[in-house]
Design an enzyme around this catalytic site. Structure first.
Site, PDB file in Angstrom:
ATOM      1  N   TYR A  61      -8.724   1.436  -8.464  1.00  0.00           N
ATOM      2  CA  TYR A  61      -9.690   0.994  -7.464  1.00  0.00           C
ATOM      3  C   TYR A  61     -11.081   1.486  -7.843  1.00  0.00           C
ATOM      4  CZ  TYR A  61      -5.416   0.261  -4.709  1.00  0.00           C
ATOM      5  OH  TYR A  61      -4.173  -0.119  -4.269  1.00  0.00           O
ATOM      6  N   PHE A 213      -6.208 -11.482   7.409  1.00  0.00           N
ATOM      7  CA  PHE A 213      -6.051 -12.762   8.106  1.00  0.00           C
ATOM      8  C   PHE A 213      -5.735 -12.577   9.584  1.00  0.00           C
ATOM      9  CE2 PHE A 213      -3.388 -16.382   9.457  1.00  0.00           C
ATOM     10  CZ  PHE A 213      -4.295 -17.413   9.264  1.00  0.00           C
ATOM     11  N   GLY A 217      -8.600 -14.114  11.368  1.00  0.00           N
ATOM     12  CA  GLY A 217      -8.221 -15.517  11.386  1.00  0.00           C
ATOM     13  C   GLY A 217      -8.890 -16.305  10.267  1.00  0.00           C
TER      14      GLY A 217
END
Length: 345
Positions: A61, A213, A217
């Site tokens: 990362y 999500f 959304g």
């Protein structure tokens, strides 16, 4: 914030963690540009104060910068209350990210992570991806030496197939397996998760909110920057997102009835899968951290669980969870030749 998150035993070798962890990748990598270091340190401190003490990072990362960030956040007396999980196994070679698990690389990676984290021992050290050119017994054999030397406490695997898990576990007990598990990613339930439970291995679901999500959304895609890897995820492509939008709307409708947010409902579903797992939702905002912690208070009946599962069944979700090149590094493709994660998809 007062401590509200309880503790749990992860796996059967003695590791104790908070019942919810914190995925730190997005603070430095993959989800757009790196965030403010000061802000992320503040968020990590807020998480620890609330009882979220299981921090997840990796040398990939950044690369490397996320471990440095975690190290800075642990200054000032917080280390003894925190369980640090980091990973090795993906390495940049000539601009490509490739999988590597030979003993020399295992050892060099551990030494480098200890230095960046500025700690003397890693609580949980994962094989990030499985190097098919090196027998897993060889990789785990070197990890066992690192345990004997006091440099790591417990061994974990990420995106490992059932056969790989069994072979690794025969060399040295595996404490945890990290895998993607959420309402719309359930392909590991029949094989990987049952194998873990048979062997007494803890389960660490990453992306329990569907890579954001279930928090935002379909509008989530509007926030993707040019270097956000989710731009390549098939589920977020227009032809699939149009269909997957219905999943979010159904979950949101149910969340309104429950008096919680859709992200809390989706995260609560993961928590209700058993007492042997610790999801690690990631965030870069304190308000989202608090909301994720709030998911621990959301109680679901069997009927509600079944309803959620029907809303986001395997047949309903459209698109893979990764682009093709990334999918080749997941547990389902454990026996395929190694490829670059940045290979053209």
């Amino acid at each position: 914030m007062p401590q509200v998150v309880s503790r749990m035993k992860l796996g059967s070798q003695g590791l104790e963690v908070s019942t919810q962890g914190l995925g730190c990748m997005g603070m430095s990598f993959s989800y757009g540009p790196p965030k403010s270091e000061d802000d992320m340190v503040e968020l990590i401190h807020q998480a620890i104060n609330s009882g979220v003490t299981f921090l997840d990072t990796s040398d990939a990362y950044g690369p490397h910068t996320n471990e440095i960030l975690i190290g800075k956040a642990l200054k000032g007396g917080t280390r003894e209350n925190v369980q640090v999980a980091t990973k090795f196994g993906v390495n940049f070679v000539n601009g490509h990210l490739v999988v590597q698990g030979d003993p020399a690389y295992v050892r060099a990676s551990c030494e480098a992570s200890l230095k960046r984290l500025d700690i003397v021992c890693i609580d949980l050290y994962y094989v990030h991806r499985i190097d098919t050119r090196v027998a897993i017994e060889v990789t785990v054999g070197e990890l066992k030496k690192l345990i004997d030397e006091g440099k790591i406490k417990y061994i974990g695997l990420s995106e490992a197939s059932p056969s790989t898990i069994r072979r690794a576990h025969a060399v040295h007990p595996i404490t945890a397996v990290q895998l993607e598990w959420s309402l719309w990613t359930r392909d590991s339930e029949e094989e990987v998760i049952t194998t873990c439970r048979e062997l007494g291995i803890g389960i660490v679901p990453f992306s329990p909110l569907g890579k954001g999500f279930f928090a935002s959304g379909p509008k989530l895609v509007e926030s993707f920057t040019k270097n956000d890897f989710r731009r390549t995820v098939p589920r977020f492509q227009p032809e699939n997102l149009k269909h997957n939008r219905n999943i979010y709307e159904s979950v949101n409708t149910m969340a309104i009835k429950k008096g919680c947010s859709p992200s809390q409902l989706a995260l609560a579903w993961v928590h209700h899968q058993g007492n042997d797992l610790c999801p690690i939702p990631g965030t870069t905002k304190i308000k989202n951290l608090n909301q994720n912690v709030g998911a621990l208070s959301v109680k679901l009946t069997r009927k509600e669980m079944a309803e959620l599962e029907s809303i986001a069944s395997v047949e309903v979700v459209k698109g893979d969870r990764y682009a093709p090149a990334f999918m080749k590094q997941t547990w389902k493709y454990a026996n395929t030749p190694p490829v670059s994660l940045w290979e053209a998809s």
